[in-house]
Design a protein around this motif. Structure first.
Motif, PDB file in Angstrom:
ATOM      1  N   ILE A 220       0.862  -1.189   0.000  1.00  0.00           N
ATOM      2  CA  ILE A 220       0.000   0.000   0.000  1.00  0.00           C
ATOM      3  C   ILE A 220       0.893   1.232   0.000  1.00  0.00           C
ATOM      4  CG2 ILE A 220      -1.765   1.292   1.259  1.00  0.00           C
ATOM      5  CD1 ILE A 220      -2.504  -1.442   2.588  1.00  0.00           C
ATOM      6  N   MET A 221       0.738   2.081  -1.014  1.00  0.00           N
ATOM      7  CA  MET A 221       1.506   3.325  -1.093  1.00  0.00           C
ATOM      8  C   MET A 221       0.546   4.504  -1.138  1.00  0.00           C
ATOM      9  SD  MET A 221       4.399   2.274  -3.933  1.00  0.00           S
ATOM     10  CE  MET A 221       5.624   3.459  -3.413  1.00  0.00           C
ATOM     11  N   LEU A 222       0.779   5.486  -0.274  1.00  0.00           N
ATOM     12  CA  LEU A 222       0.005   6.722  -0.358  1.00  0.00           C
ATOM     13  C   LEU A 222       0.737   7.660  -1.312  1.00  0.00           C
ATOM     14  CD1 LEU A 222      -2.304   8.564   0.463  1.00  0.00           C
ATOM     15  CD2 LEU A 222      -0.923   9.322   2.419  1.00  0.00           C
ATOM     16  N   LYS A 223       0.130   7.872  -2.486  1.00  0.00           N
ATOM     17  CA  LYS A 223       0.768   8.679  -3.515  1.00  0.00           C
ATOM     18  C   LYS A 223       0.736  10.169  -3.159  1.00  0.00           C
ATOM     19  CE  LYS A 223      -1.887   6.751  -6.684  1.00  0.00           C
ATOM     20  NZ  LYS A 223      -2.496   6.368  -7.981  1.00  0.00           N
ATOM     21  N   GLN A 224       1.598  10.929  -3.827  1.00  0.00           N
ATOM     22  CA  GLN A 224       1.656  12.369  -3.594  1.00  0.00           C
ATOM     23  C   GLN A 224       0.272  12.981  -3.825  1.00  0.00           C
ATOM     24  OE1 GLN A 224       4.268  14.477  -6.227  1.00  0.00           O
ATOM     25  NE2 GLN A 224       4.341  16.291  -4.928  1.00  0.00           N
ATOM     26  N   CYS A 225      -0.170  13.801  -2.868  1.00  0.00           N
ATOM     27  CA  CYS A 225      -1.478  14.445  -2.973  1.00  0.00           C
ATOM     28  C   CYS A 225      -1.453  15.749  -2.193  1.00  0.00           C
ATOM     29  CB  CYS A 225      -2.591  13.524  -2.471  1.00  0.00           C
ATOM     30  SG  CYS A 225      -2.396  12.990  -0.752  1.00  0.00           S
ATOM     31  N   SER A 226      -2.521  16.508  -2.258  1.00  0.00           N
ATOM     32  CA  SER A 226      -2.591  17.790  -1.548  1.00  0.00           C
ATOM     33  C   SER A 226      -2.774  17.572  -0.053  1.00  0.00           C
ATOM     34  CB  SER A 226      -3.751  18.627  -2.093  1.00  0.00           C
ATOM     35  OG  SER A 226      -4.989  18.001  -1.762  1.00  0.00           O
ATOM     36  N   LEU A 227      -2.490  18.604   0.745  1.00  0.00           N
ATOM     37  CA  LEU A 227      -2.647  18.490   2.195  1.00  0.00           C
ATOM     38  C   LEU A 227      -4.096  18.188   2.591  1.00  0.00           C
ATOM     39  CD1 LEU A 227      -1.377  18.606   4.993  1.00  0.00           C
ATOM     40  CD2 LEU A 227      -1.715  21.095   4.987  1.00  0.00           C
ATOM     41  N   PRO A 228      -5.114  18.839   1.998  1.00  0.00           N
ATOM     42  CA  PRO A 228      -6.494  18.464   2.332  1.00  0.00           C
ATOM     43  C   PRO A 228      -6.798  16.998   2.027  1.00  0.00           C
ATOM     44  CG  PRO A 228      -6.468  20.589   1.239  1.00  0.00           C
ATOM     45  CD  PRO A 228      -5.076  20.035   1.125  1.00  0.00           C
ATOM     46  N   GLU A 229      -6.277  16.490   0.901  1.00  0.00           N
ATOM     47  CA  GLU A 229      -6.484  15.074   0.564  1.00  0.00           C
ATOM     48  C   GLU A 229      -5.756  14.172   1.559  1.00  0.00           C
ATOM     49  OE1 GLU A 229      -7.071  14.717  -4.223  1.00  0.00           O
ATOM     50  OE2 GLU A 229      -5.077  15.318  -3.508  1.00  0.00           O
ATOM     51  N   LEU A 230      -4.582  14.617   1.994  1.00  0.00           N
ATOM     52  CA  LEU A 230      -3.814  13.849   2.969  1.00  0.00           C
ATOM     53  C   LEU A 230      -4.557  13.775   4.302  1.00  0.00           C
ATOM     54  CD1 LEU A 230      -1.216  12.377   3.773  1.00  0.00           C
ATOM     55  CD2 LEU A 230      -0.153  14.612   4.180  1.00  0.00           C
ATOM     56  N   VAL A 231      -5.112  14.895   4.734  1.00  0.00           N
ATOM     57  CA  VAL A 231      -5.884  14.932   5.982  1.00  0.00           C
ATOM     58  C   VAL A 231      -7.129  14.059   5.860  1.00  0.00           C
ATOM     59  CG1 VAL A 231      -7.224  16.402   7.531  1.00  0.00           C
ATOM     60  CG2 VAL A 231      -5.015  17.206   6.664  1.00  0.00           C
ATOM     61  N   ALA A 232      -7.799  14.121   4.706  1.00  0.00           N
ATOM     62  CA  ALA A 232      -9.000  13.303   4.486  1.00  0.00           C
ATOM     63  C   ALA A 232      -8.650  11.818   4.498  1.00  0.00           C
ATOM     64  CB  ALA A 232      -9.654  13.683   3.163  1.00  0.00           C
ATOM     65  N   PHE A 233      -7.528  11.458   3.867  1.00  0.00           N
ATOM     66  CA  PHE A 233      -7.082  10.072   3.872  1.00  0.00           C
ATOM     67  C   PHE A 233      -6.828   9.601   5.300  1.00  0.00           C
ATOM     68  CE2 PHE A 233      -3.475   7.166   4.201  1.00  0.00           C
ATOM     69  CZ  PHE A 233      -3.885   6.112   3.409  1.00  0.00           C
ATOM     70  N   THR A 234      -6.165  10.442   6.101  1.00  0.00           N
ATOM     71  CA  THR A 234      -5.874  10.090   7.493  1.00  0.00           C
ATOM     72  C   THR A 234      -7.165   9.859   8.273  1.00  0.00           C
ATOM     73  OG1 THR A 234      -3.856  11.427   7.406  1.00  0.00           O
ATOM     74  CG2 THR A 234      -4.684  10.822   9.587  1.00  0.00           C
ATOM     75  N   ALA A 235      -8.148  10.742   8.079  1.00  0.00           N
ATOM     76  CA  ALA A 235      -9.424  10.610   8.783  1.00  0.00           C
ATOM     77  C   ALA A 235     -10.146   9.325   8.380  1.00  0.00           C
ATOM     78  CB  ALA A 235     -10.308  11.820   8.491  1.00  0.00           C
ATOM     79  N   GLU A 236     -10.125   8.998   7.093  1.00  0.00           N
ATOM     80  CA  GLU A 236     -10.777   7.776   6.614  1.00  0.00           C
ATOM     81  C   GLU A 236     -10.086   6.534   7.177  1.00  0.00           C
ATOM     82  OE1 GLU A 236     -10.827   7.874   2.392  1.00  0.00           O
ATOM     83  OE2 GLU A 236     -12.223   9.563   2.267  1.00  0.00           O
ATOM     84  N   THR A 237      -8.766   6.582   7.250  1.00  0.00           N
ATOM     85  CA  THR A 237      -8.010   5.441   7.773  1.00  0.00           C
ATOM     86  C   THR A 237      -8.330   5.211   9.240  1.00  0.00           C
ATOM     87  OG1 THR A 237      -6.228   5.944   6.214  1.00  0.00           O
ATOM     88  CG2 THR A 237      -5.712   4.443   8.011  1.00  0.00           C
ATOM     89  N   VAL A 238      -8.319   6.296  10.018  1.00  0.00           N
ATOM     90  CA  VAL A 238      -8.623   6.187  11.453  1.00  0.00           C
ATOM     91  C   VAL A 238     -10.056   5.691  11.658  1.00  0.00           C
ATOM     92  CG1 VAL A 238      -8.914   7.500  13.599  1.00  0.00           C
ATOM     93  CG2 VAL A 238      -6.936   7.931  12.132  1.00  0.00           C
ATOM     94  N   ALA A 239     -10.966   6.059  10.759  1.00  0.00           N
ATOM     95  CA  ALA A 239     -12.372   5.635  10.864  1.00  0.00           C
ATOM     96  C   ALA A 239     -12.572   4.187  10.441  1.00  0.00           C
ATOM     97  CB  ALA A 239     -13.248   6.547  10.024  1.00  0.00           C
ATOM     98  N   GLY A 240     -11.506   3.528   9.917  1.00  0.00           N
ATOM     99  CA  GLY A 240     -11.602   2.125   9.540  1.00  0.00           C
ATOM    100  C   GLY A 240     -12.216   1.887   8.180  1.00  0.00           C
TER     101      GLY A 240
END
Length: 293
Positions: A220-240
């Protein structure tokens, strides 16, 4: 009369396992079994000889993912072919969470150990090191190493999340080359995870397709993205939420990987510092027998 070696880490997690030791010994005695404690220490050079002297039926490991990694490495490198059981007592117990072997009544898990209920699982290898749950590299790798032990004792897994969130604005992508079963891809990514289970850093469903006995690992690789997308990805991951179909994620299943980068990047193996890139990662099928309920 069955004998089991108990390899316990006295300083893992909240360091409270030592106070449970006598009760655990009593539980095995009540079942007419012998529990032989082994107190782990840095490098555990005497563990292999200890096990061979005791000649146990199986090995019980009490600690976190790091302790589990150490003991499994010693066993595989020394040809110790015994089933293992896991008593999660570390800050992060991702592999035990994946198995759910200790969920519910602990008595029933001990009964399953004594009855010899087991399954076999794969492990990953990087050079002469083995990992049972995850290998990683990139911007998140240093977080687990930099979290203060006192902070981990106080806040547990939350300490990792707090430190990780604080690092988000500093994220910079890395140009990585990935070879998966002979197929080469170039990806600009923040980090790469190679997982054996679907639980990483306390987060479940990191890879919904991951199986412990399929002869493959999941990249699993998190590709280069914007900071808002990065924050959204983090929130989705924490939410399972399922992340492998996220547009910013590169996901590959394979039995072997080679990962390289043009920068000086250190890896992490089951929460402990690993070698620098490039990494040669292979799946070792059916490498470990493990007690299950």
């Amino acid at each position: 009369m069955k004998k089991f070696v108990l390899a316990y880490n006295p300083v893992s997690g909240d360091t409270m396992f030592r106070k449970k030791l006598d009760h655990l010994i009593a539980m095995f005695q009540e079942r007419y079994c012998i529990l032989v404690p082994y107190r782990t220490s840095p490098e555990n050079r005497g563990f292999s000889g200890f096990v061979k002297a005791v000649m146990p039926t199986g090995i019980i490991i009490a600690g976190g993912d790091g302790t589990l990694n150490e003991i499994v490495n010693i066993m595989l490198k020394n040809g110790i072919k015994l089933p293992i059981a896991i008593i999660p007592s570390g800050t992060s117990n991702d592999f035990a969470s994946c198995l759910s072997c200790c969920a519910g009544k602990f008595d029933s898990y001990i009964d399953a150990i004594i009855d010899g209920k087991t399954t076999v699982i794969d492990v990953g290898s990087i050079g002469d090191k083995y990992f049972i749950n995850v290998a990683s590299a990139g911007m998140l790798t240093s977080v687990a190493h930099d979290v203060d032990r006192r902070l981990k004792s106080t806040f547990g897994k939350l300490a990792y999340y707090l430190r990780g969130i604080g690092e988000l604005p500093k994220f910079r992508s890395l140009d990585m080359t990935v070879e998966a079963d002979g197929i080469v891809k170039k990806v600009s990514a923040f980090f790469v995870l190679i997982v054996n289970s679907n639980v990483v850093a306390g987060l479940k469903n990191v890879s919904v397709n991951a199986k412990l006995d399929d002869g493959k690992l999941d990249l699993i690789m998190l590709k280069q993205c914007s900071l808002p997308e990065l924050v959204a990805f983090t929130a989705e991951t924490v939410a399972g939420k399922d992340i492998i179909n996220n547009k910013n994620v590169e996901y590959i299943q394979a039995s072997s990987f080679r990962i390289d980068c043009d920068k000086d990047v250190q890896s992490d193996i089951d929460g402990e510092p690993g070698p620098k890139l490039p990494l040669e990662v292979k799946t070792i099928p059916a490498a470990v027998e493990i007690y299950i309920r």
